[in-house]
Design an enzyme around this catalytic site. Structure first.
Site, PDB file in Angstrom:
ATOM      1  N   SER A 151       0.561  -1.409   0.199  1.00 17.14           N
ATOM      2  CA  SER A 151      -0.512   0.230  -0.312  1.00 17.14           C
ATOM      3  C   SER A 151       0.534   0.944   0.397  1.00 17.14           C
ATOM      4  O   SER A 151       1.340   1.694   0.557  1.00 17.14           O
ATOM      5  CB  SER A 151      -0.940  -0.365   1.147  1.00 17.14           C
ATOM      6  OG  SER A 151      -1.661   1.298   1.275  1.00 17.14           O
ATOM      7  N   LYS A 202     -13.626  -3.461   3.038  1.00 15.20           N
ATOM      8  CA  LYS A 202     -14.417  -2.495   2.267  1.00 15.20           C
ATOM      9  C   LYS A 202     -16.138  -2.441   2.586  1.00 15.20           C
ATOM     10  O   LYS A 202     -16.541  -1.831   2.831  1.00 15.20           O
ATOM     11  CB  LYS A 202     -14.636  -1.750   1.380  1.00 15.20           C
ATOM     12  CG  LYS A 202     -13.543  -1.791   0.435  1.00 15.20           C
ATOM     13  CD  LYS A 202     -12.630  -0.764  -0.845  1.00 15.20           C
ATOM     14  CE  LYS A 202     -11.872  -0.494  -1.704  1.00 15.20           C
ATOM     15  NZ  LYS A 202     -11.363   0.473  -2.395  1.00 15.20           N
ATOM     16  N   THR A 245     -18.271 -14.584 -13.059  1.00 14.32           N
ATOM     17  CA  THR A 245     -19.457 -15.158 -12.178  1.00 14.32           C
ATOM     18  C   THR A 245     -20.843 -14.128 -12.417  1.00 14.32           C
ATOM     19  O   THR A 245     -20.959 -13.388 -12.153  1.00 14.32           O
ATOM     20  CB  THR A 245     -18.788 -15.238 -10.911  1.00 14.32           C
ATOM     21  OG1 THR A 245     -17.768 -15.701 -10.916  1.00 14.32           O
ATOM     22  CG2 THR A 245     -19.697 -16.130  -9.904  1.00 14.32           C
TER      23      THR A 245
HETATM   24  P1  ATR Z   1     -14.261  -9.034  -4.055  1.00 18.73           P
HETATM   25  O1  ATR Z   1     -15.026  -9.979  -5.146  1.00 18.73           O
HETATM   26  O2  ATR Z   1     -14.136  -9.926  -2.621  1.00 18.73           O
HETATM   27  O3  ATR Z   1     -14.683  -7.521  -3.959  1.00 18.73           O
HETATM   28  P2  ATR Z   1     -12.663  -8.289  -5.448  1.00 18.73           P
HETATM   29  O4  ATR Z   1     -10.579  -8.238  -5.685  1.00 18.73           O
HETATM   30  O5  ATR Z   1     -13.166  -6.151  -5.328  1.00 18.73           O
HETATM   31  O6  ATR Z   1     -13.003  -9.584  -4.688  1.00 18.73           O
HETATM   32  O7  ATR Z   1     -12.402  -8.575  -7.090  1.00 18.73           O
HETATM   33  C1  ATR Z   1     -12.551  -9.677  -8.031  1.00 18.73           C
HETATM   34  C2  ATR Z   1     -13.128  -9.800  -9.220  1.00 18.73           C
HETATM   35  O8  ATR Z   1     -12.338  -9.611 -10.194  1.00 18.73           O
HETATM   36  C3  ATR Z   1     -14.134 -10.301  -9.044  1.00 18.73           C
HETATM   37  O9  ATR Z   1     -14.892  -9.230 -10.539  1.00 18.73           O
HETATM   38  C4  ATR Z   1     -13.699 -11.262 -10.404  1.00 18.73           C
HETATM   39  O10 ATR Z   1     -14.402 -12.520 -10.402  1.00 18.73           O
HETATM   40  P3  ATR Z   1     -15.634 -13.476 -10.154  1.00 18.73           P
HETATM   41  O11 ATR Z   1     -17.055 -12.895  -9.372  1.00 18.73           O
HETATM   42  O12 ATR Z   1     -15.764 -14.067 -11.178  1.00 18.73           O
HETATM   43  O13 ATR Z   1     -14.131 -13.883  -9.184  1.00 18.73           O
HETATM   44  C5  ATR Z   1     -13.149 -11.307 -11.527  1.00 18.73           C
HETATM   45  N1  ATR Z   1     -12.211 -12.037 -11.951  1.00 18.73           N
HETATM   46  C6  ATR Z   1     -11.176 -12.036 -10.986  1.00 18.73           C
HETATM   47  N2  ATR Z   1      -9.638 -12.949 -11.315  1.00 18.73           N
HETATM   48  C7  ATR Z   1     -10.480 -12.775 -12.142  1.00 18.73           C
HETATM   49  C8  ATR Z   1     -10.076 -13.751 -13.418  1.00 18.73           C
HETATM   50  N3  ATR Z   1      -9.164 -14.248 -14.021  1.00 18.73           N
HETATM   51  N4  ATR Z   1     -11.094 -13.573 -15.208  1.00 18.73           N
HETATM   52  C9  ATR Z   1     -12.095 -12.659 -14.902  1.00 18.73           C
HETATM   53  N5  ATR Z   1     -12.381 -12.216 -14.061  1.00 18.73           N
HETATM   54  C10 ATR Z   1     -11.349 -12.820 -13.107  1.00 18.73           C
END
Ligand code: ATR
Length: 259
Positions: free
Chosen positions: A14, A63, A149
């Site tokens: 950070s 958050k 997702t």
């Molecule tokens: P959180 O869901 O805990 O808030 P975030 O880091 O804010 O976490 O969000 C991660 C985002 O990146 C999500 O939209 C995630 O998609 P999923 O909901 O399907 O997990 C997306 N993401 C992470 N890795 C990915 C990948 N390899 N391809 C596409 N989307 C990805």
């Protein structure tokens, strides 16, 4: 001396302490800003037992976790259901959101006008609600969201009146915003092909390292923007909320993030 912190997991990279300590110094405020690694279970206890701290910034993945531990939420924190700034005041733990301001201000710098524009959001994680509210404030009515997702995109679409598109499909847009975590690791690829898109805005919330999402479309006549200015503006707003002073985003402050 007043104490401030950023909490998150991971937290070692950070840049908030560097920036806030620079501004504290510059504005001759007797304070110190540190970082603290926490786990989800420890967040509530930490907030309750740390009344000696004057303010906290909250980063991924807490958050939303902190919502339940605040005694009050500002309107922005409430409508976004996302807290990135906490103010401790007379036994109260007040949750606020300065990410909305950060994102909005970074687009205002480009004189972005949302009227009749379509925004395409990739991802459905914690930052998306702030991005959507900022886009609405800028006049964007048409927002399409796509997430690997799908049900997470559908939940946000219901809440904020968005259109859902299948993951992998590229819709027509004026601005596309990568809100996924893909790109945090150098070379990470979303696997989406934007190579035929011209004259659009590509915005990545990630500011370091420069993501493949941006590199791939650079030089094709598109405007590209990383998350640096959003980061600086959200920090500036947090500082203002805590200290009543709007610190300057000058070259020196910007360069702190480049080292
Ligand atoms: P959180 O869901 O805990 O808030 P975030 O880091 O804010 O976490 O969000 C991660 C985002 O990146 C999500 O939209 C995630 O998609 P999923 O909901 O399907 O997990 C997306 N993401 C992470 N890795 C990915 C990948 N390899 N391809 C596409 N989307 C990805």
């Amino acid at each position: 001396m007043k104490k401030y912190l950023v909490i998150g997991n991971p937290i070692e990279h950070s840049l908030s302490p560097k920036l806030h300590n620079y501004w504290l110094n510059k504005n001759k405020i007797d304070g110190n800003y540190d970082k603290k690694l926490l786990t989800d279970e420890k967040v509530g206890e930490f907030l309750k037992s740390n009344q000696k701290i004057s303010g906290i910034n909250v980063t991924v993945p807490f958050k939303k976790t902190v919502l339940n531990h605040c005694t009050e939420l500002t309107e922005l924190a409430s409508i976004s259901q996302s807290v990135n700034t906490i103010i401790f005041s007379n036994e109260k733990i007040i949750g606020d959101n300065t990410d909305i301001y950060g994102f909005e201000q970074s687009l205002k710098d480009l004189n972005f006008d949302g009227l009749n524009k379509t925004a395409f959001i990739l991802g459905a994680g914690g930052v998306v609600s702030s991005v959507v509210i900022a886009l609405n404030n800028l006049g964007v009515k048409n927002i399409v969201i796509s997430n690997r997702t799908k049900n997470k995109a559908e939940a946000l679409a219901k809440e904020y009146n968005l259109v859902v598109s299948d993951w992998g499909k590229i819709v027509d847009f004026d601005i596309v915003i990568n809100c996924t975590s893909v790109g945090l690791k150098q070379g990470d690829s979303l696997g989406l092909d934007f190579s035929k898109v011209r004259d659009k805005i590509f915005y990545d919330i990630i500011y370091k390292p420069k993501t493949k999402f941006l590199i791939d479309v650079e030089g094709l006549g598109n405007k590209i923007l990383d998350g640096k200015m959003m980061f600086l503006y959200q920090a500036q707003k947090s500082f203002e909320v805590w200290h009543g002073i709007k610190p300057e985003i000058n070259e020196e402050a910007i360069n702190l993030l480049n080292d």
